[in-house]
Scaffold this active site. Structure first.
Site, PDB file in Angstrom:
ATOM      1  N   CYS A 162     -37.646  31.829   9.979  1.00  0.00           N
ATOM      2  CA  CYS A 162     -36.498  30.140  10.210  1.00  0.00           C
ATOM      3  C   CYS A 162     -37.351  29.124  10.308  1.00  0.00           C
ATOM      4  O   CYS A 162     -37.001  28.057   9.255  1.00  0.00           O
ATOM      5  CB  CYS A 162     -35.735  31.054  10.574  1.00  0.00           C
ATOM      6  SG  CYS A 162     -34.704  31.761  10.400  1.00  0.00           S
ATOM      7  N   GLY A 163     -38.031  29.884  11.320  1.00  0.00           N
ATOM      8  CA  GLY A 163     -39.136  28.458  11.477  1.00  0.00           C
ATOM      9  C   GLY A 163     -40.429  27.743  10.911  1.00  0.00           C
ATOM     10  O   GLY A 163     -41.277  27.242  11.199  1.00  0.00           O
ATOM     11  N   ARG A 190     -29.017  38.578  -2.129  1.00  0.00           N
ATOM     12  CA  ARG A 190     -29.926  38.363  -1.047  1.00  0.00           C
ATOM     13  C   ARG A 190     -29.349  37.326  -0.863  1.00  0.00           C
ATOM     14  O   ARG A 190     -29.360  36.666  -1.376  1.00  0.00           O
ATOM     15  CB  ARG A 190     -30.924  38.823  -0.306  1.00  0.00           C
ATOM     16  CG  ARG A 190     -31.320  38.724   0.594  1.00  0.00           C
ATOM     17  CD  ARG A 190     -31.297  40.095   1.422  1.00  0.00           C
ATOM     18  NE  ARG A 190     -31.386  40.864   2.320  1.00  0.00           N
ATOM     19  CZ  ARG A 190     -31.743  40.022   3.446  1.00  0.00           C
ATOM     20  NH1 ARG A 190     -31.518  39.548   4.086  1.00  0.00           N
ATOM     21  NH2 ARG A 190     -32.181  40.804   4.205  1.00  0.00           N
ATOM     22  N   LYS A 191     -29.772  36.428   0.468  1.00  0.00           N
ATOM     23  CA  LYS A 191     -29.579  34.984   0.479  1.00  0.00           C
ATOM     24  C   LYS A 191     -30.756  34.080  -1.122  1.00  0.00           C
ATOM     25  O   LYS A 191     -31.328  34.834  -1.464  1.00  0.00           O
ATOM     26  CB  LYS A 191     -30.191  34.499   1.748  1.00  0.00           C
ATOM     27  CG  LYS A 191     -31.936  34.664   1.830  1.00  0.00           C
ATOM     28  CD  LYS A 191     -32.350  34.322   2.807  1.00  0.00           C
ATOM     29  CE  LYS A 191     -32.194  33.050   3.438  1.00  0.00           C
ATOM     30  NZ  LYS A 191     -33.158  32.424   5.065  1.00  0.00           N
ATOM     31  N   ARG A 225     -22.545  26.416   9.695  1.00  0.00           N
ATOM     32  CA  ARG A 225     -23.609  25.588   8.943  1.00  0.00           C
ATOM     33  C   ARG A 225     -22.990  25.172   8.189  1.00  0.00           C
ATOM     34  O   ARG A 225     -22.360  25.388   7.132  1.00  0.00           O
ATOM     35  CB  ARG A 225     -24.622  26.776   8.619  1.00  0.00           C
ATOM     36  CG  ARG A 225     -25.811  26.350   8.453  1.00  0.00           C
ATOM     37  CD  ARG A 225     -27.014  27.402   7.262  1.00  0.00           C
ATOM     38  NE  ARG A 225     -27.146  28.189   8.189  1.00  0.00           N
ATOM     39  CZ  ARG A 225     -27.877  29.270   7.976  1.00  0.00           C
ATOM     40  NH1 ARG A 225     -27.896  29.972   6.701  1.00  0.00           N
ATOM     41  NH2 ARG A 225     -28.767  29.843   8.889  1.00  0.00           N
ATOM     42  N   GLY A 241     -38.757  32.756  16.316  1.00  0.00           N
ATOM     43  CA  GLY A 241     -38.229  33.287  17.373  1.00  0.00           C
ATOM     44  C   GLY A 241     -38.532  34.819  17.105  1.00  0.00           C
ATOM     45  O   GLY A 241     -38.128  35.353  18.034  1.00  0.00           O
TER      46      GLY A 241
END
Ligand code: SRM
Ligand code: SF4
Length: 517
Positions: free
Chosen positions: A441-442, A182-183, A68, A436
């Site tokens: 994420c989408g 975390r992110k 990434r 998914g």
């Protein structure tokens, strides 16, 4: 160098692995890890710490890693794109690349033994993948037409780069910010249409004037997770561009040192804001920065519908155009990447932009070269005038490569849109987002129609299914959509979507379509 230690005791597996050895440490061990290979190296290094370098072990395709990148503001030169295209080309059928929902690229099929060489190639063209996964700040998004759009209020590119430089120490890696709870997501909007989805970021800067002086109102705490999705809320702060980097530093330090590290599910910034209340959070940020923040401007400048930038548009530079190409679900193969690099050089200024809708923009095409550009064969594949459903289709990685996935997404999304377009005429673009699993994420919650993978039952059997989200609004007055129907078997989805498209989005059945067959 050691990491900045969290104040709270390591209480979950991730905190423990970080306390044992900061993920960023693998930067200096990469030659050894590459020599050892994926089967022999320490599993914690392989499965987790390598993500600090953007190198993701994929349990679905063991030995073939995902890489990434970081592409601040979604800007990439054709030279950089060519390097990435050549890298994935080496892996034949295993190699490809996806444009992500954060204006970024992920490469696939990567062999760990090649990583040191790949990183050396990155250095020669100014690319980096550092700190792009795990408990780090993700790719920083900015307006995709920054510097091109005559109506923009601020060119976000330089600021986005400065924030990335702060976080990554100019791409060298920065232990100050390599152990967040975390992110963390940051977005800077410079146009009136909120093309970065400000509301779903941990920090978002949105344009706002005070007494005719340009600045940004600041939103904080937006995030999606499997257990909670929250839109960002006002920090009640207005900053001028030169204060943006300092405020990011202040917020990140407060979050790093005080964020909740007990449960991974409650470690995002919003949970700290909940615990403290906004007033305390704001004043801790002020203490950290050493000055008081100005209250927010009365109104922000997000006044437009969100644009998707697909098609041909005049730039603010007279005589030049930018052209947005629709890349179905963001999937690129080596030849596509090399072709994009070529057309950007031949017709433009050797620059390519990426959007959070997983599409591509080629800027700086002169009026005199435009007609020739429009005859390029790649435009048959990546249309500048796609139909209403293809145009707004976004999809996360899904089961092909992601082990969290409950369903296959990208192939299913494109196939279903093709089938629906064979039956329907859809004039107005409809934004359909597939994701998914509940990690989102989408971004199904920002879509007109969001589809989140789940398990469903059909004729007594467990099958792939989706939860249906509706009502996501983007641009002005952005609002998150909500789940309206659960566990629809994927095989039953088409008639349901057809009905929604006809009844709610003005789609018309094509002549001669027989729905009974
Ligand atoms: Fe994501 C984890 C892919 C944008 C929320 N995301 C993952 C992992 C890394 C899981 C894994 O290790 O397999 C996925 C990698 C799969 C693969 O092989 O590609 C993954 N996320 C993606 C991408 C590629 C989706 C896409 O196809 O575009 C996006 C990469 C962005 C980038 O360039 O950095 C991506 N992920 C997002 C977004 C959207 C956004 O940022 O606007 C979100 C929701 C917003 C947010 O984070 O608040 C998102 N991803 C998650 C989460 C849930 C986070 C949480 O707080 O619980 C996870 C799971 C986790 O981190 O534990 C996750
Ligand atoms: Fe993987 Fe789930 Fe994210 Fe899709 S939403 S990329 S399936 S983690």
């Amino acid at each position: 160098m050691t990491s900045t230690l969290p104040q709270k005791v390591a209480t979950n597996k991730f905190e423990k692995l970080k306390a044992e050895k900061d993920g960023l440490t693998v930067k200096d061990e990469i030659e050894t890890l590459a020599r050892l290979g994926w089967e022999a190296m320490d599993e914690t290094d392989r499965d987790y710490r390598l993500k600090w370098l953007g190198v993701f072990f994929r349990p679905v395709t063991p030995g073939k890693f995902m890489l990434r990148m970081r592409l601040p503001n979604g800007v990439i030169t054709s030279e950089q794109m060519r390097v990435l295209g050549e890298i994935v080309q080496r892996y034949g059928d295993d190699g490809n690349s996806d444009i992500t929902t954060r204006q970024n690229l992920q490469l696939r099929g990567i062999r760990i033994e090649d990583i040191p060489d790949i990183f050396r190639r990155f250095e020669t063209v100014g690319l980096t993948s550092i700190q792009s996964g795990m408990d780090n700040v993700r790719n920083i998004t900015g307006s995709p037409v920054a510097g091109l759009d005559a109506d923009e209020l601020y060119d976000t590119r330089e600021l986005v780069q400065q924030v990335q430089d702060l976080i990554t120490n100019h791409g060298k890696g920065n232990f100050e910010f390599s152990n967040l709870p975390r992110k963390f997501n940051i977005a800077i909007a410079g146009c009136r249409d909120n093309s970065v989805h400000a509301e779903i970021n941990d920090i978002a800067f949105v344009p706002a004037f005070k007494q005719n002086i340009f600045g940004f109102n600041v939103l904080v705490g937006g995030f999606f997770s499997a257990t909670r999705c929250a839109a960002a809320i006002p920090l009640n702060a207005w900053v001028q561009p030169h204060q943006v980097v300092g405020l990011c530093r202040g917020i990140l330090e407060v979050y790093r040192d005080n964020g909740l590290r007990g449960s991974r599910q409650k470690a995002r910034l919003m949970w700290l804001i909940d615990e403290w209340g906004m007033n305390k959070f704001r004043s801790e940020v002020e203490k950290q920065m050493g000055y008081f923040l100005e209250p927010e401007a009365e109104k922000d400048e997000i006044l437009w519908e969100k644009r998707d930038h697909i098609g041909v548009y005049k730039q603010k530079q007279p005589g030049f155009n930018y052209v947005g190409l629709n890349v179905p679900v963001g999937r690129l193969y080596a030849n596509d990447m090399l072709e994009l690099a070529r057309i950007a050089e031949v017709y433009g200024a050797g620059e390519i932009r990426l959007t959070v809708e997983q599409n591509v923009i080629i800027p700086h095409i002169s009026d005199s070269r435009l007609d020739a550009f429009l005859t390029e064969p790649i435009l048959d594949q990546f249309s500048i005038n796609p139909s209403g459903l293809s145009r707004g289709l976004v999809s996360c990685t899904g089961a092909q490569f992601c082990n969290f996935a409950l369903v296959e997404t990208k192939n299913r999304a494109t196939a279903l849109v093709k089938e629906l377009e064979a039956e329907l005429t859809v004039e107005k673009p409809v934004r359909i987002h597939w994701t998914g699993c509940p990690n989102s994420c989408g971004q199904p919650q920002v879509a007109d129609i969001g589809l989140m993978g789940t398990k469903a039952r059909k004729e007594g059997k467990v099958v792939e299914g989706v939860n249906l989200y509706m009502g996501g609004t983007v641009g002005k007055d952005a609002k998150l959509g909500e789940c309206v129907q659960k566990s629809i078997p994927c095989d039953d989805l088409k008639p349901i979507l057809r009905q929604i498209l006809v009844e709610q989005f003005g789609a018309k059945l094509k002549d001669g379509v027989d729905l009974t067959s």
